[in-house]
Design a protein around this motif. Sequence first.
Motif, PDB file in Angstrom:
ATOM      1  N   ALA A  78       5.635  -5.264  -3.443  1.00  0.00           N
ATOM      2  CA  ALA A  78       4.226  -5.230  -3.032  1.00  0.00           C
ATOM      3  C   ALA A  78       3.972  -4.482  -1.729  1.00  0.00           C
ATOM      4  O   ALA A  78       2.822  -4.348  -1.320  1.00  0.00           O
ATOM      5  CB  ALA A  78       3.701  -6.661  -2.909  1.00  0.00           C
ATOM      6  N   GLU A  79       5.027  -3.986  -1.058  1.00  0.00           N
ATOM      7  CA  GLU A  79       4.758  -3.250   0.174  1.00  0.00           C
ATOM      8  C   GLU A  79       3.949  -2.000  -0.178  1.00  0.00           C
ATOM      9  O   GLU A  79       4.137  -1.378  -1.229  1.00  0.00           O
ATOM     10  CB  GLU A  79       6.064  -2.881   0.902  1.00  0.00           C
ATOM     11  CG  GLU A  79       5.769  -2.400   2.315  1.00  0.00           C
ATOM     12  CD  GLU A  79       6.984  -2.368   3.240  1.00  0.00           C
ATOM     13  OE1 GLU A  79       8.127  -2.495   2.762  1.00  0.00           O
ATOM     14  OE2 GLU A  79       6.771  -2.207   4.468  1.00  0.00           O
ATOM     15  N   LYS A  80       3.061  -1.620   0.760  1.00  0.00           N
ATOM     16  CA  LYS A  80       2.031  -0.636   0.406  1.00  0.00           C
ATOM     17  C   LYS A  80       2.561   0.767   0.099  1.00  0.00           C
ATOM     18  O   LYS A  80       1.877   1.545  -0.554  1.00  0.00           O
ATOM     19  CB  LYS A  80       0.993  -0.557   1.517  1.00  0.00           C
ATOM     20  CG  LYS A  80       0.029  -1.731   1.473  1.00  0.00           C
ATOM     21  CD  LYS A  80      -1.126  -1.536   2.424  1.00  0.00           C
ATOM     22  CE  LYS A  80      -2.062  -2.737   2.326  1.00  0.00           C
ATOM     23  NZ  LYS A  80      -3.147  -2.658   3.312  1.00  0.00           N
ATOM     24  N   ASP A  81       3.754   1.089   0.577  1.00  0.00           N
ATOM     25  CA  ASP A  81       4.253   2.430   0.253  1.00  0.00           C
ATOM     26  C   ASP A  81       4.521   2.571  -1.246  1.00  0.00           C
ATOM     27  O   ASP A  81       4.682   3.690  -1.747  1.00  0.00           O
ATOM     28  CB  ASP A  81       5.485   2.809   1.086  1.00  0.00           C
ATOM     29  CG  ASP A  81       6.583   1.775   1.046  1.00  0.00           C
ATOM     30  OD1 ASP A  81       6.280   0.572   1.002  1.00  0.00           O
ATOM     31  OD2 ASP A  81       7.765   2.161   1.055  1.00  0.00           O
ATOM     32  N   HIS A  82       4.553   1.445  -1.972  1.00  0.00           N
ATOM     33  CA  HIS A  82       4.714   1.490  -3.436  1.00  0.00           C
ATOM     34  C   HIS A  82       3.495   0.941  -4.180  1.00  0.00           C
ATOM     35  O   HIS A  82       3.260   1.300  -5.321  1.00  0.00           O
ATOM     36  CB  HIS A  82       5.963   0.709  -3.854  1.00  0.00           C
ATOM     37  CG  HIS A  82       7.164   1.098  -3.068  1.00  0.00           C
ATOM     38  ND1 HIS A  82       7.755   2.326  -3.203  1.00  0.00           N
ATOM     39  CD2 HIS A  82       7.845   0.455  -2.086  1.00  0.00           C
ATOM     40  CE1 HIS A  82       8.761   2.422  -2.338  1.00  0.00           C
ATOM     41  NE2 HIS A  82       8.828   1.307  -1.652  1.00  0.00           N
ATOM     42  N   SER A  83       2.778   0.048  -3.524  1.00  0.00           N
ATOM     43  CA  SER A  83       1.656  -0.604  -4.219  1.00  0.00           C
ATOM     44  C   SER A  83       0.303  -0.047  -3.795  1.00  0.00           C
ATOM     45  O   SER A  83      -0.712  -0.334  -4.410  1.00  0.00           O
ATOM     46  CB  SER A  83       1.678  -2.111  -3.930  1.00  0.00           C
ATOM     47  OG  SER A  83       1.407  -2.342  -2.553  1.00  0.00           O
ATOM     48  N   CYS A 162      13.215   0.485  -7.100  1.00  0.00           N
ATOM     49  CA  CYS A 162      12.263   0.478  -5.974  1.00  0.00           C
ATOM     50  C   CYS A 162      12.985   0.679  -4.642  1.00  0.00           C
ATOM     51  O   CYS A 162      13.741   1.615  -4.491  1.00  0.00           O
ATOM     52  CB  CYS A 162      11.404  -0.771  -5.991  1.00  0.00           C
ATOM     53  SG  CYS A 162       9.860  -0.491  -5.068  1.00  0.00           S
ATOM     54  N   ASP A 163      12.805  -0.212  -3.659  1.00  0.00           N
ATOM     55  CA  ASP A 163      13.484  -0.004  -2.364  1.00  0.00           C
ATOM     56  C   ASP A 163      15.009  -0.061  -2.500  1.00  0.00           C
ATOM     57  O   ASP A 163      15.741   0.666  -1.814  1.00  0.00           O
ATOM     58  CB  ASP A 163      13.079  -1.110  -1.375  1.00  0.00           C
ATOM     59  CG  ASP A 163      11.840  -0.763  -0.565  1.00  0.00           C
ATOM     60  OD1 ASP A 163      11.325   0.355  -0.702  1.00  0.00           O
ATOM     61  OD2 ASP A 163      11.392  -1.628   0.211  1.00  0.00           O
ATOM     62  N   PHE A 164      15.472  -0.969  -3.334  1.00  0.00           N
ATOM     63  CA  PHE A 164      16.902  -1.215  -3.507  1.00  0.00           C
ATOM     64  C   PHE A 164      17.614   0.083  -3.923  1.00  0.00           C
ATOM     65  O   PHE A 164      17.150   0.779  -4.829  1.00  0.00           O
ATOM     66  CB  PHE A 164      17.056  -2.284  -4.592  1.00  0.00           C
ATOM     67  CG  PHE A 164      18.432  -2.876  -4.738  1.00  0.00           C
ATOM     68  CD1 PHE A 164      19.237  -3.118  -3.648  1.00  0.00           C
ATOM     69  CD2 PHE A 164      18.902  -3.230  -5.994  1.00  0.00           C
ATOM     70  CE1 PHE A 164      20.496  -3.681  -3.791  1.00  0.00           C
ATOM     71  CE2 PHE A 164      20.151  -3.807  -6.159  1.00  0.00           C
ATOM     72  CZ  PHE A 164      20.953  -4.025  -5.047  1.00  0.00           C
ATOM     73  N   SER A 219      12.679   4.163  -5.608  1.00  0.00           N
ATOM     74  CA  SER A 219      11.346   4.661  -5.246  1.00  0.00           C
ATOM     75  C   SER A 219      11.331   5.405  -3.921  1.00  0.00           C
ATOM     76  O   SER A 219      10.278   5.811  -3.436  1.00  0.00           O
ATOM     77  CB  SER A 219      10.339   3.503  -5.226  1.00  0.00           C
ATOM     78  OG  SER A 219      10.092   3.093  -6.553  1.00  0.00           O
ATOM     79  N   HIS A 220      12.506   5.538  -3.291  1.00  0.00           N
ATOM     80  CA  HIS A 220      12.662   6.448  -2.144  1.00  0.00           C
ATOM     81  C   HIS A 220      13.912   7.277  -2.394  1.00  0.00           C
ATOM     82  O   HIS A 220      14.981   6.729  -2.690  1.00  0.00           O
ATOM     83  CB  HIS A 220      12.892   5.682  -0.841  1.00  0.00           C
ATOM     84  CG  HIS A 220      11.729   4.846  -0.373  1.00  0.00           C
ATOM     85  ND1 HIS A 220      10.525   5.387  -0.006  1.00  0.00           N
ATOM     86  CD2 HIS A 220      11.611   3.502  -0.194  1.00  0.00           C
ATOM     87  CE1 HIS A 220       9.707   4.412   0.392  1.00  0.00           C
ATOM     88  NE2 HIS A 220      10.342   3.261   0.269  1.00  0.00           N
ATOM     89  N   GLY A 221      13.785   8.598  -2.240  1.00  0.00           N
ATOM     90  CA  GLY A 221      14.963   9.456  -2.328  1.00  0.00           C
ATOM     91  C   GLY A 221      15.274   9.856  -3.758  1.00  0.00           C
ATOM     92  O   GLY A 221      14.606   9.448  -4.705  1.00  0.00           O
TER      93      GLY A 221
HETATM   94 FE1  FEO Z   1       9.694  -2.199   1.380  1.00  0.00          FE
HETATM   95 FE2  FEO Z   1       9.576   1.107   0.456  1.00  0.00          FE
HETATM   96  O1  FEO Z   1       8.919  -0.554   0.933  1.00  0.00           O
END
Ligand code: FEO
Length: 389
Positions: A78-83, A162-164, A219-221
């Motif tokens: 739910a952190e906004k960089d994804h939601s 996602c972040d993981f 969801s990053h990289g």
């Molecule tokens: Fe915990 Fe990429 O947000």
Amino acid sequence: MKARKISNTVTWLGAIDWDRRLFDSLIPLPDGTTYNAYLVRGDSKTALIDTVDPSMAHVLLRQLEDVPQVDYVISNHAEKDHSGAIPEVLKRYPEAVLLTSDRAVNVLVDSLKISHERIRVVKDNETVDLGGRTLEFLYTPWVHWPETMVTYLQEEGLLFSCDFLGCHIASSDLYVTDKARVAEAAKRYFAEIMMPFRNHIRKHLDRLANYPIKMVAPSHGPIHSEPHFILDAYREWAAEEPKNLVVIPFVSMHGSTEKMVDCLVESLVEKGVNVERYDLAVADIGKLATALVDAATIVVATPTVLGGPHPLAAYAAVLANALKPKAKYLSVIGSYGWGGKSVEALAGMIPNLNVVVVEPYLTKGSPDQIDCDAIDKLASAIAERHASL
Ligand code: FEO
């Protein structure tokens, strides 16, 4: 950036944030980052997995212009960089249902004002059939918040994490190509975001070992087409056994504390102990965090200022306390003019660290050979403890 095909049913969407230099007003992003979202098309239903930072919502909405129907929007985190773009996506697709974990619901409602009617909670291990493609949701709390989950595309062995297992790199590479670069960025990311949750991560890795994973799409990289590369790295970083490494965050106002650091570095190296030292006045705090992933010992070196540690040393102590590295030993060295309570003050700032304190050494004024000899004894005490690693 246009949408990019990963397989016949999966498409990368998202945005590359080349210029972002800070995350959460705390974490340096020397290489920018990406916000990856993924579209999975089954024979009958289409799902969008995660979205992008609200500042980049327009990029995602443009990519979705050719997508007539989205049945499910999945929020892994739910952190906004994804939601952050979910409200606009739900507006674009009024029939779409938002699928998420039970603990994410209130966060999404509170922070994004999404209506409860649009949300359906999915349980751990629940599956959704898209028609020939099945998404399975796995609850993975604390990577990075308590509500986090990952989504597994069964037929393709594709894990949307996602972040993981991610990293902050802005790159046009859809897949990992430069492993050395990604390994460094992923370790920094692990240090800054995942390190406090090592216990959870080990359990998640054990559970994921039961799933045939052919690809990890964070969801990053960039995407990992050789998933063992990142899964094995996480195993190593999340393990509780530290390495033969002393990390020395230090501050020096007039050179005395730095001389003591020089003595300590020399003595430790002579005794076969690896060292990384960081001048807190100029250090990249992400590099310091990365060093803490492996360190068995932390030695904070600080002058005494107004009766306590230098504020930059206090900041390093508070940061280490928050990141909860696996270090087993801690000490303090430094120089003072009149006296003070630097050691006691620093000790009070690290209640989360499960460390044995190795006798600190402070000296008055500029250090001389007697001080270097005392520091050599400290180095011996550290080397002795490292011998068992
Ligand atoms: Fe915990 Fe990429 O947000």
